[in-house]
Design a protein around this motif. Structure first.
Motif, PDB file in Angstrom:
ATOM      1  N   UNK A  41       0.814  -1.213   0.000  1.00 30.93           N
ATOM      2  CA  UNK A  41       0.000   0.000   0.000  1.00 30.93           C
ATOM      3  C   UNK A  41       0.859   1.279   0.000  1.00 30.93           C
ATOM      4  N   UNK A  42       2.096   1.179  -0.536  1.00 28.10           N
ATOM      5  CA  UNK A  42       3.009   2.313  -0.754  1.00 28.10           C
ATOM      6  C   UNK A  42       3.578   2.949   0.509  1.00 28.10           C
ATOM      7  N   UNK A  43       3.433   2.318   1.657  1.00 33.20           N
ATOM      8  CA  UNK A  43       4.028   2.854   2.878  1.00 33.20           C
ATOM      9  C   UNK A  43       5.539   2.647   2.817  1.00 33.20           C
ATOM     10  N   UNK A  44       6.290   3.682   3.206  1.00 31.56           N
ATOM     11  CA  UNK A  44       7.738   3.558   3.350  1.00 31.56           C
ATOM     12  C   UNK A  44       8.188   3.883   4.768  1.00 31.56           C
ATOM     13  N   UNK A  45       7.277   4.422   5.593  1.00 25.08           N
ATOM     14  CA  UNK A  45       7.671   4.740   6.953  1.00 25.08           C
ATOM     15  C   UNK A  45       6.512   5.064   7.855  1.00 25.08           C
ATOM     16  N   UNK A  46       6.812   5.022   9.149  1.00 25.33           N
ATOM     17  CA  UNK A  46       5.834   5.366  10.180  1.00 25.33           C
ATOM     18  C   UNK A  46       6.601   5.955  11.362  1.00 25.33           C
ATOM     19  N   UNK A  47       6.180   7.135  11.796  1.00 27.72           N
ATOM     20  CA  UNK A  47       6.815   7.804  12.939  1.00 27.72           C
ATOM     21  C   UNK A  47       8.329   7.934  12.759  1.00 27.72           C
TER      22      UNK A  47
ATOM     23  N   UNK B  22      13.166  10.880   2.403  1.00 24.62           N
ATOM     24  CA  UNK B  22      11.882  10.230   2.543  1.00 24.62           C
ATOM     25  C   UNK B  22      10.925  10.552   1.412  1.00 24.62           C
ATOM     26  N   UNK B  23       9.645  10.447   1.738  1.00 22.91           N
ATOM     27  CA  UNK B  23       8.603  10.571   0.742  1.00 22.91           C
ATOM     28  C   UNK B  23       8.649  11.860  -0.052  1.00 22.91           C
ATOM     29  N   UNK B  24       8.917  12.958   0.617  1.00 22.45           N
ATOM     30  CA  UNK B  24       8.941  14.270  -0.047  1.00 22.45           C
ATOM     31  C   UNK B  24      10.077  14.359  -1.069  1.00 22.45           C
ATOM     32  N   UNK B  25      11.256  13.882  -0.699  1.00 20.49           N
ATOM     33  CA  UNK B  25      12.399  13.965  -1.614  1.00 20.49           C
ATOM     34  C   UNK B  25      12.251  12.964  -2.758  1.00 20.49           C
ATOM     35  N   UNK B  26      11.639  11.795  -2.488  1.00 17.79           N
ATOM     36  CA  UNK B  26      11.368  10.860  -3.583  1.00 17.79           C
ATOM     37  C   UNK B  26      10.449  11.519  -4.611  1.00 17.79           C
ATOM     38  N   UNK B  27       9.407  12.162  -4.143  1.00 12.56           N
ATOM     39  CA  UNK B  27       8.461  12.812  -5.051  1.00 12.56           C
ATOM     40  C   UNK B  27       9.141  13.937  -5.838  1.00 12.56           C
TER      41      UNK B  27
ATOM     42  N   UNK C  90       1.078   3.551   8.052  1.00 16.71           N
ATOM     43  CA  UNK C  90       2.219   4.441   8.002  1.00 16.71           C
ATOM     44  C   UNK C  90       1.812   5.870   7.772  1.00 16.71           C
ATOM     45  N   UNK C  91       2.786   6.765   7.812  1.00 22.96           N
ATOM     46  CA  UNK C  91       2.524   8.184   7.588  1.00 22.96           C
ATOM     47  C   UNK C  91       3.419   8.765   6.488  1.00 22.96           C
ATOM     48  N   UNK C  92       4.267   7.916   5.904  1.00 20.75           N
ATOM     49  CA  UNK C  92       5.127   8.346   4.807  1.00 20.75           C
ATOM     50  C   UNK C  92       4.969   7.340   3.669  1.00 20.75           C
ATOM     51  N   UNK C  93       4.759   7.873   2.465  1.00 19.85           N
ATOM     52  CA  UNK C  93       4.416   7.020   1.330  1.00 19.85           C
ATOM     53  C   UNK C  93       5.351   7.257   0.157  1.00 19.85           C
ATOM     54  N   UNK C  94       5.589   6.194  -0.605  1.00 21.69           N
ATOM     55  CA  UNK C  94       6.320   6.304  -1.856  1.00 21.69           C
ATOM     56  C   UNK C  94       5.363   6.877  -2.890  1.00 21.69           C
ATOM     57  N   UNK C  95       5.802   7.811  -3.709  1.00 16.47           N
ATOM     58  CA  UNK C  95       4.885   8.431  -4.676  1.00 16.47           C
ATOM     59  C   UNK C  95       4.420   7.435  -5.740  1.00 16.47           C
TER      60      UNK C  95
END
Length: 164
Positions: free
Chosen positions: A11-17, A101-106, A126-131
């Motif tokens: 479900x595209x999660x790459x991280x949590x907390x 993280x997610x922001x820099x991947x995007x 999670x709270x961080x997702x892969x774009x």
């Protein structure tokens, strides 16, 4: 050349907390094998850098942050503040590893040529997702099923993808 090294859940999660949402020691070993060398450089956002237990040995760290006052007193850490400072790495023949993280991947997706992607075949909170990205723009050049055992309980696949 920019390459991503990332583990992504179904479900595209790459991280949590500000941490991983799973424990998968073989993937940590895979990450280390890809990024460890005196000649290799990792590019990451500030939150990803702060989630590391320490400056990882044997690698240069480039940390992107908008905070102009952010400082790290370590010769293996370079702080940058704009995407323009990252773009020369994208044009280089040398491979640079974007690790989150997610922001820099995007932000860097248009400039990335390769992905070392660990697909974890489970859903996680999670709270961080892969774009999301257009999979038709990528070709799988390597694929290896991960080992499931008492320490690595989640089914996973290691993929190398090249932009077509």
């Amino acid at each position: 050349m920019l390459s991503y090294v990332v583990a992504v859940s179904r479900n595209n999660v790459i991280g949590k907390n500000n941490s991983l949402a799973w424990r998968l020691p073989d993937d940590v070993k895979f990450f280390r094998e890809k990024t460890l060398s005196e000649t290799k450089t990792m590019i990451m956002g500030r939150k990803t850098f702060e989630s590391l237990p320490k400056v990882l040995p044997g690698r240069k760290h480039i940390v992107y942050t908008r905070d102009k006052n952010y400082k790290i007193d370590d010769p293996n850490v370079e702080i940058i503040h704009t995407i323009d400072e990252i773009l020369p790495y994208a044009k280089s023949d040398q491979e640079y590893f974007v690790i989150g993280g997610g922001e820099i991947f995007k932000m860097l997706f248009p400039y990335t040529q390769r992905m070392y992607l660990t697909e974890i075949h489970e859903n996680f909170e999670g709270d961080t997702f892969f774009p999301d990205y257009d999979k038709s723009q990528w070709k799988v050049t390597e694929k290896k099923e991960g080992t499931i055992d008492e320490k690595n309980i989640y089914p996973h696949t290691y993929l190398t993808l090249e932009r077509v």
